[in-house]
Design a protein around this motif. Structure first.
Motif, mmCIF file in Angstrom:
data_model
loop_
_atom_site.group_PDB
_atom_site.id
_atom_site.type_symbol
_atom_site.label_atom_id
_atom_site.label_comp_id
_atom_site.label_asym_id
_atom_site.label_seq_id
_atom_site.Cartn_x
_atom_site.Cartn_y
_atom_site.Cartn_z
ATOM 1 N N PRO A 93 73.376 38.340 61.507
ATOM 2 C CA PRO A 93 72.934 38.125 60.111
ATOM 3 C C PRO A 93 74.114 38.218 59.149
ATOM 4 O O PRO A 93 74.984 39.085 59.293
ATOM 5 C CB PRO A 93 71.942 39.272 59.896
ATOM 6 C CG PRO A 93 71.395 39.560 61.255
ATOM 7 C CD PRO A 93 72.558 39.352 62.196
ATOM 8 N N ALA A 120 61.101 26.196 64.203
ATOM 9 C CA ALA A 120 61.044 27.557 64.727
ATOM 10 C C ALA A 120 59.819 27.702 65.634
ATOM 11 O O ALA A 120 58.853 26.947 65.489
ATOM 12 C CB ALA A 120 60.976 28.563 63.587
ATOM 13 N N LYS A 167 56.043 27.100 64.562
ATOM 14 C CA LYS A 167 56.037 26.483 63.233
ATOM 15 C C LYS A 167 56.294 24.994 63.339
ATOM 16 O O LYS A 167 56.832 24.506 64.328
ATOM 17 C CB LYS A 167 57.091 27.135 62.338
ATOM 18 C CG LYS A 167 56.828 28.597 62.029
ATOM 19 C CD LYS A 167 57.818 29.125 61.023
ATOM 20 C CE LYS A 167 57.530 30.565 60.654
ATOM 21 N NZ LYS A 167 58.488 31.090 59.641
ATOM 22 N N PRO A 188 64.733 27.173 50.427
ATOM 23 C CA PRO A 188 65.318 28.365 51.066
ATOM 24 C C PRO A 188 66.784 28.195 51.457
ATOM 25 O O PRO A 188 67.464 29.179 51.733
ATOM 26 C CB PRO A 188 64.452 28.568 52.312
ATOM 27 C CG PRO A 188 63.180 27.858 52.012
ATOM 28 C CD PRO A 188 63.579 26.678 51.194
ATOM 29 N N LYS A 202 70.257 34.210 58.052
ATOM 30 C CA LYS A 202 69.231 35.245 58.140
ATOM 31 C C LYS A 202 68.461 35.078 59.456
ATOM 32 O O LYS A 202 68.405 33.970 59.997
ATOM 33 C CB LYS A 202 68.259 35.118 56.967
ATOM 34 C CG LYS A 202 68.913 35.117 55.604
ATOM 35 C CD LYS A 202 67.887 34.814 54.515
ATOM 36 C CE LYS A 202 68.547 34.746 53.157
ATOM 37 N NZ LYS A 202 67.551 34.423 52.089
ATOM 38 N N PRO A 203 67.838 36.127 59.934
ATOM 39 C CA PRO A 203 67.038 35.984 61.157
ATOM 40 C C PRO A 203 65.989 34.879 61.049
ATOM 41 O O PRO A 203 65.701 34.206 62.047
ATOM 42 C CB PRO A 203 66.399 37.361 61.308
ATOM 43 C CG PRO A 203 67.374 38.298 60.683
ATOM 44 C CD PRO A 203 67.925 37.529 59.503
ATOM 45 N N GLU A 204 65.451 34.671 59.869
ATOM 46 C CA GLU A 204 64.441 33.624 59.699
ATOM 47 C C GLU A 204 65.007 32.208 59.767
ATOM 48 O O GLU A 204 64.255 31.236 59.763
ATOM 49 C CB GLU A 204 63.666 33.799 58.388
ATOM 50 C CG GLU A 204 64.525 33.973 57.162
ATOM 51 C CD GLU A 204 64.727 35.437 56.791
ATOM 52 O OE1 GLU A 204 64.986 36.275 57.706
ATOM 53 O OE2 GLU A 204 64.656 35.753 55.584
ATOM 54 N N ASP A 205 66.322 32.083 59.844
ATOM 55 C CA ASP A 205 66.948 30.765 60.052
ATOM 56 C C ASP A 205 66.966 30.390 61.535
ATOM 57 O O ASP A 205 67.369 29.281 61.885
ATOM 58 C CB ASP A 205 68.378 30.766 59.521
ATOM 59 C CG ASP A 205 68.435 30.899 58.001
ATOM 60 O OD1 ASP A 205 69.294 31.663 57.511
ATOM 61 O OD2 ASP A 205 67.622 30.246 57.323
ATOM 62 N N THR A 206 66.558 31.304 62.388
ATOM 63 C CA THR A 206 66.523 31.027 63.822
ATOM 64 C C THR A 206 65.564 29.886 64.118
ATOM 65 O O THR A 206 64.397 29.917 63.726
ATOM 66 C CB THR A 206 66.090 32.282 64.601
ATOM 67 O OG1 THR A 206 67.072 33.310 64.428
ATOM 68 C CG2 THR A 206 65.939 31.981 66.086
ATOM 69 N N ALA A 207 66.076 28.866 64.786
ATOM 70 C CA ALA A 207 65.285 27.664 65.079
ATOM 71 C C ALA A 207 66.122 26.707 65.905
ATOM 72 O O ALA A 207 67.333 26.904 66.065
ATOM 73 C CB ALA A 207 64.853 26.988 63.783
ATOM 74 N N THR A 260 70.465 30.887 66.727
ATOM 75 C CA THR A 260 69.812 32.191 66.791
ATOM 76 C C THR A 260 70.578 33.167 65.926
ATOM 77 O O THR A 260 71.793 33.347 66.116
ATOM 78 C CB THR A 260 69.745 32.702 68.237
ATOM 79 O OG1 THR A 260 69.047 31.756 69.056
ATOM 80 C CG2 THR A 260 69.025 34.048 68.298
ATOM 81 N N SER A 300 70.748 36.959 65.000
ATOM 82 C CA SER A 300 70.259 38.251 65.473
ATOM 83 C C SER A 300 71.425 39.220 65.613
ATOM 84 O O SER A 300 72.544 38.813 65.933
ATOM 85 C CB SER A 300 69.554 38.095 66.822
ATOM 86 O OG SER A 300 69.172 39.348 67.341
#
Length: 121
Positions: free
Chosen positions: A14, A40, A43, A62, A86-91, A118, A120
């Motif tokens: 991150p 993701a 999603k 975002p 950010k972790p939410e960018d993992t995809a 990823t 993390s």
């Protein structure tokens, strides 16, 4: 036949950065709009950023201020520089290109195979 190949994905902490590349090859006369999408787990695939042949860009909210899309028309390549990840960018990140195969021909949408990002610790 047109092929789009992405590269540059991987594991990053991150706050880190990555730069993705996507290069088109094959029966290409010119490429119109190019874009990056991501998907993701669980999603739907969503737009990350797009860029016209003339360099006009657009970003999903975002990603504004963190991601930068660019392209090199001579190389049929688009880039996505991602900062402050950010972790939410993992995809899985996919490249899309609207390709014209012959002069005055129609535009065809082509997709790459995707590259995993990823985020993390």
């Amino acid at each position: 036949q047109v092929e789009l190949v992405e590269s540059g994905g991987g594991l990053v902490q991150p706050g880190g950065s990555l730069r993705l590349s996507c290069t088109g090859s094959g029966d290409i006369f010119s490429i119109n709009t190019m874009g990056w999408y991501r998907e993701a787990p669980g999603k739907q695939r969503e737009l990350v950023a797009g860029i016209t042949r003339d360099g006009i860009t657009n970003y999903a909210d975002p990603m504004k201020g963190r991601f930068t899309i660019s392209r090199d028309n001579a190389k049929n390549t688009t880039y996505l520089k991602m900062n402050s990840l950010k972790p939410e960018d993992t995809a899985v990140y996919y490249c899309k290109a609207a390709v014209r195969r012959i002069r005055w021909g129609p535009l065809w949408d082509n997709w790459g195979q995707g590259t995993q990002v990823t985020v993390s610790s």
